[in-house]
Design a protein around this motif. Structure first.
Motif, PDB file in Angstrom:
ATOM      1  N   PRO A  45       0.797  -1.238   0.000  1.00 55.38           N
ATOM      2  CA  PRO A  45       0.000   0.000   0.000  1.00 55.38           C
ATOM      3  C   PRO A  45       0.828   1.286   0.000  1.00 55.38           C
ATOM      4  CG  PRO A  45       0.012  -1.003   2.185  1.00 55.38           C
ATOM      5  CD  PRO A  45       0.667  -1.986   1.259  1.00 55.38           C
ATOM      6  N   VAL A  46       2.109   1.186   0.297  1.00 55.32           N
ATOM      7  CA  VAL A  46       2.960   2.381   0.326  1.00 55.32           C
ATOM      8  C   VAL A  46       3.892   2.414  -0.880  1.00 55.32           C
ATOM      9  CG1 VAL A  46       4.633   3.721   1.663  1.00 55.32           C
ATOM     10  CG2 VAL A  46       2.848   2.410   2.849  1.00 55.32           C
ATOM     11  N   GLU A  47       4.691   1.375  -1.037  1.00 54.40           N
ATOM     12  CA  GLU A  47       5.746   1.376  -2.043  1.00 54.40           C
ATOM     13  C   GLU A  47       5.234   1.296  -3.479  1.00 54.40           C
ATOM     14  OE1 GLU A  47       8.857   1.936  -1.760  1.00 54.40           O
ATOM     15  OE2 GLU A  47       9.164   1.834   0.401  1.00 54.40           O
ATOM     16  N   ASP A  48       4.069   0.702  -3.693  1.00 58.45           N
ATOM     17  CA  ASP A  48       3.565   0.552  -5.059  1.00 58.45           C
ATOM     18  C   ASP A  48       2.765   1.754  -5.549  1.00 58.45           C
ATOM     19  OD1 ASP A  48       4.726  -1.937  -5.209  1.00 58.45           O
ATOM     20  OD2 ASP A  48       2.897  -3.010  -4.652  1.00 58.45           O
ATOM     21  N   PHE A  49       2.443   2.681  -4.668  1.00 58.40           N
ATOM     22  CA  PHE A  49       1.514   3.759  -5.015  1.00 58.40           C
ATOM     23  C   PHE A  49       1.995   4.590  -6.207  1.00 58.40           C
ATOM     24  CE2 PHE A  49       0.160   8.219  -4.473  1.00 58.40           C
ATOM     25  CZ  PHE A  49      -1.212   8.056  -4.535  1.00 58.40           C
ATOM     26  N   LEU A  50       3.260   4.977  -6.209  1.00 58.93           N
ATOM     27  CA  LEU A  50       3.736   5.857  -7.278  1.00 58.93           C
ATOM     28  C   LEU A  50       3.750   5.166  -8.630  1.00 58.93           C
ATOM     29  CD1 LEU A  50       6.699   7.735  -5.541  1.00 58.93           C
ATOM     30  CD2 LEU A  50       4.289   8.340  -5.621  1.00 58.93           C
ATOM     31  N   PHE A  51       3.750   3.845  -8.632  1.00 64.93           N
ATOM     32  CA  PHE A  51       3.747   3.108  -9.885  1.00 64.93           C
ATOM     33  C   PHE A  51       2.336   2.772 -10.364  1.00 64.93           C
ATOM     34  CE2 PHE A  51       7.736   1.956  -7.698  1.00 64.93           C
ATOM     35  CZ  PHE A  51       8.651   2.437  -8.628  1.00 64.93           C
ATOM     36  N   THR A  52       1.381   2.708  -9.461  1.00 69.21           N
ATOM     37  CA  THR A  52       0.019   2.346  -9.843  1.00 69.21           C
ATOM     38  C   THR A  52      -0.883   3.559 -10.013  1.00 69.21           C
ATOM     39  OG1 THR A  52      -0.561   2.018  -7.514  1.00 69.21           O
ATOM     40  CG2 THR A  52       0.172   0.089  -8.745  1.00 69.21           C
ATOM     41  N   TYR A  53      -0.629   4.625  -9.259  1.00 67.19           N
ATOM     42  CA  TYR A  53      -1.451   5.826  -9.363  1.00 67.19           C
ATOM     43  C   TYR A  53      -1.010   6.708 -10.519  1.00 67.19           C
ATOM     44  CZ  TYR A  53      -3.020  10.566  -8.221  1.00 67.19           C
ATOM     45  OH  TYR A  53      -3.535  11.833  -8.276  1.00 67.19           O
ATOM     46  N   TYR A  54       0.283   6.945 -10.633  1.00 67.99           N
ATOM     47  CA  TYR A  54       0.796   7.787 -11.711  1.00 67.99           C
ATOM     48  C   TYR A  54       0.986   6.960 -12.982  1.00 67.99           C
ATOM     49  CZ  TYR A  54       1.614  11.336  -8.156  1.00 67.99           C
ATOM     50  OH  TYR A  54       1.449  12.260  -7.152  1.00 67.99           O
ATOM     51  N   SER A  55       0.925   7.649 -14.130  1.00 68.49           N
ATOM     52  CA  SER A  55       0.914   6.961 -15.417  1.00 68.49           C
ATOM     53  C   SER A  55       2.299   6.674 -15.967  1.00 68.49           C
ATOM     54  CB  SER A  55       0.126   7.795 -16.436  1.00 68.49           C
ATOM     55  OG  SER A  55       0.738   9.058 -16.641  1.00 68.49           O
ATOM     56  N   HIS A  56       3.360   7.149 -15.319  1.00 66.35           N
ATOM     57  CA  HIS A  56       4.716   6.937 -15.799  1.00 66.35           C
ATOM     58  C   HIS A  56       5.142   5.505 -15.517  1.00 66.35           C
ATOM     59  CE1 HIS A  56       7.987   9.028 -17.632  1.00 66.35           C
ATOM     60  NE2 HIS A  56       8.836   8.893 -16.636  1.00 66.35           N
ATOM     61  N   ARG A  57       5.462   4.768 -16.554  1.00 60.69           N
ATOM     62  CA  ARG A  57       5.827   3.367 -16.390  1.00 60.69           C
ATOM     63  C   ARG A  57       7.267   3.234 -15.875  1.00 60.69           C
ATOM     64  NH1 ARG A  57       3.395   3.647 -21.333  1.00 60.69           N
ATOM     65  NH2 ARG A  57       5.385   3.410 -22.434  1.00 60.69           N
ATOM     66  N   PRO A  58       7.576   2.124 -15.200  1.00 60.75           N
ATOM     67  CA  PRO A  58       8.932   1.925 -14.693  1.00 60.75           C
ATOM     68  C   PRO A  58      10.014   2.114 -15.754  1.00 60.75           C
ATOM     69  CG  PRO A  58       7.486   0.298 -13.725  1.00 60.75           C
ATOM     70  CD  PRO A  58       6.661   1.041 -14.744  1.00 60.75           C
ATOM     71  N   ALA A  59       9.790   1.593 -16.955  1.00 55.53           N
ATOM     72  CA  ALA A  59      10.800   1.733 -18.014  1.00 55.53           C
ATOM     73  C   ALA A  59      10.993   3.194 -18.399  1.00 55.53           C
ATOM     74  CB  ALA A  59      10.397   0.912 -19.232  1.00 55.53           C
TER      75      ALA A  59
END
Length: 314
Positions: A45-59
């Motif tokens: 619930p904390v560490e994944d938020f910036l990857f699931t809420y925002y549209s910028h993909r990890p790559a």
């Protein structure tokens, strides 16, 4: 057409390749555990938020850009993308063409950042936006229902009702529960975002990451990563001060239902606001105002949060 900016830096191959490696290594420290959890089907619930809420993909976060006005010697423009062109001195971003194509988006972001920087910060919210997102809900109804609430639903409701809620951030307010919305002193909307956004807001400061990656590749990737790093720390405080009990994940709660907890929250909030102010200045400096007509909403940036339907918190 907007005039091209004069180069501000010329980097030899060894220099820009070293910068790229350093950026990738820095970002990999954030991406590697997230991608491992994703492969295992685990949620955090904390560490994944910036990857699931925002549209910028990890790559996309990992990909390095030098920023506008930088010339890269001994580089292949195809390696960096369609917005780069070869020159006599090396490869550089075609700033004029990029800004002409994305003028509305850049101007909308600039005007929001300028408006936010120009007003005083408010530091009396005590993170109640997260509490308002679970107000009068049962454990089964809350967003992160795999994690218990620290207080009973009745105690959580009393905490919300005992504090003034002054949420100025639309992407948080819109996910208040229906009974919580009338308790907010403000009624922020997408149309009034420029008028309400203020530099003390955790979510406005977290969103600097969003504005940084939407301005990419005009801004250097190191600045995008700096904004990500701040957003990650803010998210941690946001959830530590939330009504969720995340002690099993190693997060000590900031008990904003107490005077001591509220004081701790405000101290951290002020520190984040100071760091965010410097990042906001760097973003504005990276995209100087080259138009007289600002503030036209852009469909690219003027959509809720990152991915449609994702709440700004919780």
């Amino acid at each position: 057409m907007t005039a091209a900016l004069a180069p501000t830096a010329v980097l030899d191959a060894a220099d820009w390749q070293a910068r790229r490696r350093a950026h990738e290594e820095r970002v990999d420290a954030w991406l590697t555990p997230h991608l491992a959890r994703r492969r295992r089907g685990e949620k955090h619930p904390v560490e994944d938020f910036l990857f699931t809420y925002y549209s910028h993909r990890p790559a996309q976060l990992r990909r390095w850009h030098p920023g506008a006005g930088t010339v890269l010697r001994d580089a292949d423009p195809a390696e960096f993308g369609r917005d780069y062109r070869p020159t006599a001195g090396g490869v550089t971003l075609d700033t004029a063409a990029l800004r002409a194509r994305r003028a509305d988006s850049v101007d909308w972001i600039r005007s929001l950042l300028t408006a936010t920087a120009g007003r005083p910060g408010h530091f009396g919210c005590f993170g109640m936006h997260e509490w308002a997102m679970v107000y009068r809900q049962t454990q089964a109804e809350v967003r992160h229902n795999a994690w218990p609430l620290r207080l009973s639903p009745e105690q959580t409701a009393r905490t919300v009702e005992a504090n003034r809620i002054r949420c100025s951030h639309f992407d948080a307010y819109r996910f208040f529960t229906a009974p919580a919305r009338p308790l907010n002193l403000l009624t922020p909307t997408r149309e009034t975002q420029h008028a309400h956004e203020q530099p003390g807001c955790l979510h406005a400061n977290m969103d600097l990451y969003k504005w940084a990656y939407k301005l990419s590749p005009l801004v250097p990737s190191e600045l995008v990563a700096d904004c990500f790093e701040l957003a990650r720390e803010i998210r941690t405080l946001d959830m530590r001060a939330s009504p969720y009990d995340l002690a099993a994940l190693g997060y000590r709660p900031v008990r904003v239902e107490t005077a001591e907890g509220r004081a701790e929250y405000v101290t951290a909030q002020r520190g984040f606001a100071e760091r965010a102010a410097r990042l906001r200045e760097r973003l504005l400096a990276a995209v100087p105002d080259e138009r007289t007509e600002l503030g036209r909403p852009s469909a690219e940036v003027n959509r809720p949060g990152g991915r449609a339907g994702r709440p700004a918190g919780g």
